[in-house]
Design a protein around this motif. Sequence first.
Motif, PDB file in Angstrom:
ATOM      1  N   GLU A  38      50.574-112.112  -0.884  1.00 45.06           N
ATOM      2  CA  GLU A  38      49.864-110.917  -0.463  1.00 45.06           C
ATOM      3  C   GLU A  38      48.361-111.129  -0.394  1.00 45.06           C
ATOM      4  OE1 GLU A  38      51.992-106.863  -1.536  1.00 45.06           O
ATOM      5  OE2 GLU A  38      51.915-108.232  -3.239  1.00 45.06           O
ATOM      6  N   VAL A  39      47.736-110.336   0.473  1.00 49.53           N
ATOM      7  CA  VAL A  39      46.279-110.298   0.551  1.00 49.53           C
ATOM      8  C   VAL A  39      45.880-108.835   0.408  1.00 49.53           C
ATOM      9  CG1 VAL A  39      44.248-110.762   1.957  1.00 49.53           C
ATOM     10  CG2 VAL A  39      46.204-112.296   2.084  1.00 49.53           C
ATOM     11  N   PHE A  40      44.897-108.583  -0.431  1.00 49.39           N
ATOM     12  CA  PHE A  40      44.466-107.211  -0.643  1.00 49.39           C
ATOM     13  C   PHE A  40      43.043-107.025  -0.158  1.00 49.39           C
ATOM     14  CE2 PHE A  40      47.656-108.080  -3.826  1.00 49.39           C
ATOM     15  CZ  PHE A  40      48.446-106.942  -3.799  1.00 49.39           C
ATOM     16  N   LEU A  41      42.806-105.866   0.453  1.00 46.33           N
ATOM     17  CA  LEU A  41      41.449-105.427   0.748  1.00 46.33           C
ATOM     18  C   LEU A  41      41.284-104.112  -0.008  1.00 46.33           C
ATOM     19  CD1 LEU A  41      38.787-105.515   2.480  1.00 46.33           C
ATOM     20  CD2 LEU A  41      40.033-104.194   4.173  1.00 46.33           C
ATOM     21  N   ASP A  42      40.380-104.076  -0.976  1.00 46.10           N
ATOM     22  CA  ASP A  42      40.231-102.863  -1.810  1.00 46.10           C
ATOM     23  C   ASP A  42      41.581-102.360  -2.322  1.00 46.10           C
ATOM     24  OD1 ASP A  42      37.508-102.697  -1.370  1.00 46.10           O
ATOM     25  OD2 ASP A  42      37.803-101.574   0.489  1.00 46.10           O
ATOM     26  N   ASP A  43      42.379-103.197  -2.864  1.00 51.56           N
ATOM     27  CA  ASP A  43      43.649-102.767  -3.462  1.00 51.56           C
ATOM     28  C   ASP A  43      44.724-102.353  -2.461  1.00 51.56           C
ATOM     29  OD1 ASP A  43      42.739-103.235  -6.002  1.00 51.56           O
ATOM     30  OD2 ASP A  43      41.799-101.248  -6.113  1.00 51.56           O
ATOM     31  N   SER A  44      44.450-102.411  -1.141  1.00 50.96           N
ATOM     32  CA  SER A  44      45.564-102.127  -0.238  1.00 50.96           C
ATOM     33  C   SER A  44      46.029-103.453   0.364  1.00 50.96           C
ATOM     34  CB  SER A  44      45.148-101.141   0.856  1.00 50.96           C
ATOM     35  OG  SER A  44      44.154-101.715   1.650  1.00 50.96           O
ATOM     36  N   ALA A  45      47.345-103.639   0.348  1.00 48.57           N
ATOM     37  CA  ALA A  45      47.921-104.905   0.811  1.00 48.57           C
ATOM     38  C   ALA A  45      47.893-104.931   2.332  1.00 48.57           C
ATOM     39  CB  ALA A  45      49.346-105.048   0.293  1.00 48.57           C
ATOM     40  N   ILE A  46      47.178-105.926   2.904  1.00 50.38           N
ATOM     41  CA  ILE A  46      46.953-105.896   4.361  1.00 50.38           C
ATOM     42  C   ILE A  46      48.158-106.388   5.148  1.00 50.38           C
ATOM     43  CG2 ILE A  46      44.467-106.155   4.071  1.00 50.38           C
ATOM     44  CD1 ILE A  46      44.793-109.039   5.071  1.00 50.38           C
ATOM     45  N   TYR A  47      49.128-107.032   4.493  1.00 51.27           N
ATOM     46  CA  TYR A  47      50.314-107.471   5.231  1.00 51.27           C
ATOM     47  C   TYR A  47      51.468-106.483   5.091  1.00 51.27           C
ATOM     48  CZ  TYR A  47      48.212-111.846   6.583  1.00 51.27           C
ATOM     49  OH  TYR A  47      47.402-112.778   7.161  1.00 51.27           O
ATOM     50  N   GLU A  48      51.179-105.384   4.385  1.00 50.68           N
ATOM     51  CA  GLU A  48      52.184-104.332   4.231  1.00 50.68           C
ATOM     52  C   GLU A  48      52.573-103.778   5.597  1.00 50.68           C
ATOM     53  OE1 GLU A  48      53.049-102.077   0.445  1.00 50.68           O
ATOM     54  OE2 GLU A  48      53.220-104.095   1.246  1.00 50.68           O
ATOM     55  N   LYS A  49      53.841-103.381   5.734  1.00 49.89           N
ATOM     56  CA  LYS A  49      54.258-102.703   6.962  1.00 49.89           C
ATOM     57  C   LYS A  49      53.494-101.395   7.107  1.00 49.89           C
ATOM     58  CE  LYS A  49      58.742-104.386   8.273  1.00 49.89           C
ATOM     59  NZ  LYS A  49      60.032-104.536   7.615  1.00 49.89           N
ATOM     60  N   GLY A  50      53.144-101.059   8.358  1.00 50.15           N
ATOM     61  CA  GLY A  50      52.483 -99.787   8.581  1.00 50.15           C
ATOM     62  C   GLY A  50      50.972 -99.852   8.439  1.00 50.15           C
ATOM     63  N   ILE A  51      50.466-101.032   8.058  1.00 49.36           N
ATOM     64  CA  ILE A  51      49.007-101.191   7.994  1.00 49.36           C
ATOM     65  C   ILE A  51      48.466-101.267   9.425  1.00 49.36           C
ATOM     66  CG2 ILE A  51      47.345-103.061   7.673  1.00 49.36           C
ATOM     67  CD1 ILE A  51      47.399-101.518   5.236  1.00 49.36           C
ATOM     68  N   ASN A  52      47.394-100.561   9.677  1.00 46.95           N
ATOM     69  CA  ASN A  52      46.793-100.553  11.011  1.00 46.95           C
ATOM     70  C   ASN A  52      45.891-101.783  11.169  1.00 46.95           C
ATOM     71  OD1 ASN A  52      45.374-100.079  13.308  1.00 46.95           O
ATOM     72  ND2 ASN A  52      45.012 -97.898  12.890  1.00 46.95           N
ATOM     73  N   VAL A  53      46.374-102.736  11.999  1.00 44.71           N
ATOM     74  CA  VAL A  53      45.640-103.999  12.150  1.00 44.71           C
ATOM     75  C   VAL A  53      44.257-103.759  12.754  1.00 44.71           C
ATOM     76  CG1 VAL A  53      45.720-106.315  13.111  1.00 44.71           C
ATOM     77  CG2 VAL A  53      47.813-105.205  12.414  1.00 44.71           C
ATOM     78  N   VAL A  54      44.176-102.767  13.660  1.00 44.50           N
ATOM     79  CA  VAL A  54      42.893-102.460  14.277  1.00 44.50           C
ATOM     80  C   VAL A  54      41.879-102.021  13.210  1.00 44.50           C
ATOM     81  CG1 VAL A  54      41.740-100.787  15.754  1.00 44.50           C
ATOM     82  CG2 VAL A  54      43.789-101.942  16.565  1.00 44.50           C
ATOM     83  N   GLU A  55      42.327-101.125  12.312  1.00 47.88           N
ATOM     84  CA  GLU A  55      41.432-100.668  11.239  1.00 47.88           C
ATOM     85  C   GLU A  55      41.026-101.834  10.337  1.00 47.88           C
ATOM     86  OE1 GLU A  55      39.835 -97.812  10.479  1.00 47.88           O
ATOM     87  OE2 GLU A  55      40.448 -97.366  12.541  1.00 47.88           O
ATOM     88  N   LEU A  56      42.011-102.695  10.048  1.00 43.87           N
ATOM     89  CA  LEU A  56      41.735-103.855   9.196  1.00 43.87           C
ATOM     90  C   LEU A  56      40.657-104.733   9.826  1.00 43.87           C
ATOM     91  CD1 LEU A  56      42.433-105.907   6.902  1.00 43.87           C
ATOM     92  CD2 LEU A  56      44.015-106.952   8.523  1.00 43.87           C
ATOM     93  N   ARG A  57      40.838-105.013  11.118  1.00 46.92           N
ATOM     94  CA  ARG A  57      39.890-105.931  11.772  1.00 46.92           C
ATOM     95  C   ARG A  57      38.533-105.290  11.981  1.00 46.92           C
ATOM     96  NH1 ARG A  57      44.334-108.382  15.855  1.00 46.92           N
ATOM     97  NH2 ARG A  57      45.336-109.782  14.383  1.00 46.92           N
TER      98      ARG A  57
END
Lengths: 253, 330
Positions: A67-86
Amino acid sequence: MEKAIKMKSRELNLFYGNFQALYNINMDIEENRVTALIGPSGCGKSSFLRSLNRLNELIEGSRISGEVFLDDSAIYEKGINVVELRKKVGMVFQKPAVFPMSIYENVAYGPRIHGIKKRSELDEIVCRSLQSANLWDEVKDRLVAPANQMSGGQQQRLVIARVLAVQPEVILMDEPASALDPISTARLEELIAILKTRYTIVIVTHNMQQAARVSDYTGFFLHGCMLEFNRTEELFLNPRHNKTEDYITGRFG
Amino acid sequence: MNGIIEGKITAVKQHNNREEKSQILQAKAGRWERILVILRKSKARFIPEILVEKLLMLSAVVSIMALLLISVFIFSRGVPLIASVGLGDFLFSLEWKPIQGKFGIGAMFVGSLLLTSASLAWAVPLGLLTAIFMAEIAPPPVGRIMTRMVSLLAGIPSVVYGFFGLVIIVPLIRNYLGGTGMSVLAGAIILGIMILPTIINISRDAIQAVPLVYKESSLALGASHYQTIGRLILPAASSGIITAVVLAMGRAIGETMAVVMVTGNAAIIPDSLLAPLRTMTSNIVLEMGYAAGDHQAALFATGAILFIFILLLNLLLNFIRRAGKRYAGN
């Protein structure tokens, strides 16, 4: 002192088809600090960098575990918005990739993508981003000129301005100075020192002196493993691993 | 203490080793230079080289001569007639009555432009979207298969296209839309299919030539794949895409056989998509068999106009390429 961790990876493994590029990477990336990744070519440091904004997914057949976390949210989790991440985790590439458009349009590209249409608002973002990238004074009179007419160093700072324009929290830099002359490199390093007061920076570099100069933490990668991770001066002065010592003293790599 | 001395010895050894290596390299370089001098002096190698050089030049001259001869021939036969009729009358008069000595190719001139635009109107969007699909969206194996199929499409002889149009398209139009079926529409459909490969191949190449790092940078800024295609990749490939359109236009204007077979060939300006038309190329091929004297000269003059058209398109292409360079590349 309480450390604020901006991003962290846990047991991160990365595969390209049958080839495993990363083995069990655990790293804490501290907020408002510069973290440098060093190691010989093909050691996985760029792959690790690209797994922090999920850009490795563009490569056909890439898989990830851990797993990779950004501020405690797992970025590879399903439903994560890749656009928001990037948007939050911006990236600067080795070769300054200015888009074939004007200086202004380059910086305005990201904000426009994210729906900002008002000219006055765009003007303000472009101006602020160029100022933050130490480029405003050099280009303020020719914002409509094609961006590829700038020097290599200016192009790289333009790319940084373009990243700043989407207001990221973390900036990933993949060998940002390897195509630059020493003067442009020095200016880029000054810029990094200023940017780290507001952003968290992860930089991949082949240049040992550069890692020592700009970074607070350094990770040494070899064959897909992170052999050593420590405060930069610790790692350079008292490397715990003899492979690290060999590498930073230039005996292989 | 011992360790330090040993370290120094190793350093000295390494130093000596390096010097030896550089000497060997220098010796190698010297040998290469000597070999080159020998090669330059040797006549055995020289003679075939001169022959090859002459052969290459001869080939180039023959190709250029062919172009020159054809142009001189067309213009020497056609230009006097245009001069006697007057350029304006020749191009724009709608009266094509060779027996009465009235040579106005206005209807054919309009016919060529109309048919070309009609076929571009649907083939350009379709071809461009296909190219985007092949370059950006299709999985690589699918893209490769499609590339082969598009090449096949380009290899079909034009008479076969015409035959297909005559047997399939024309009856369909006649049965479902009315008229004789020999029409602008039939021509535009067939011609559009014929220029698709040009549009697809050249725009796909242009799209694929956009550096990968542009795409990655755009995605890293939070753009979606489709935003990246629309706002970055297509603009970056625009000069290549325009080149594709211009080349397709050249191909459409020059196409003859398939067009003659499906458009009905009446020398009038069509008043609907279902009416027949005649292009400049059709005009030449239909009448050259029996034309003589001024009539024949008028056909050559038609050819000269076509020639100038293609020349202008080529100039336009050069201009686009130069404009494209302003922004392209780093």
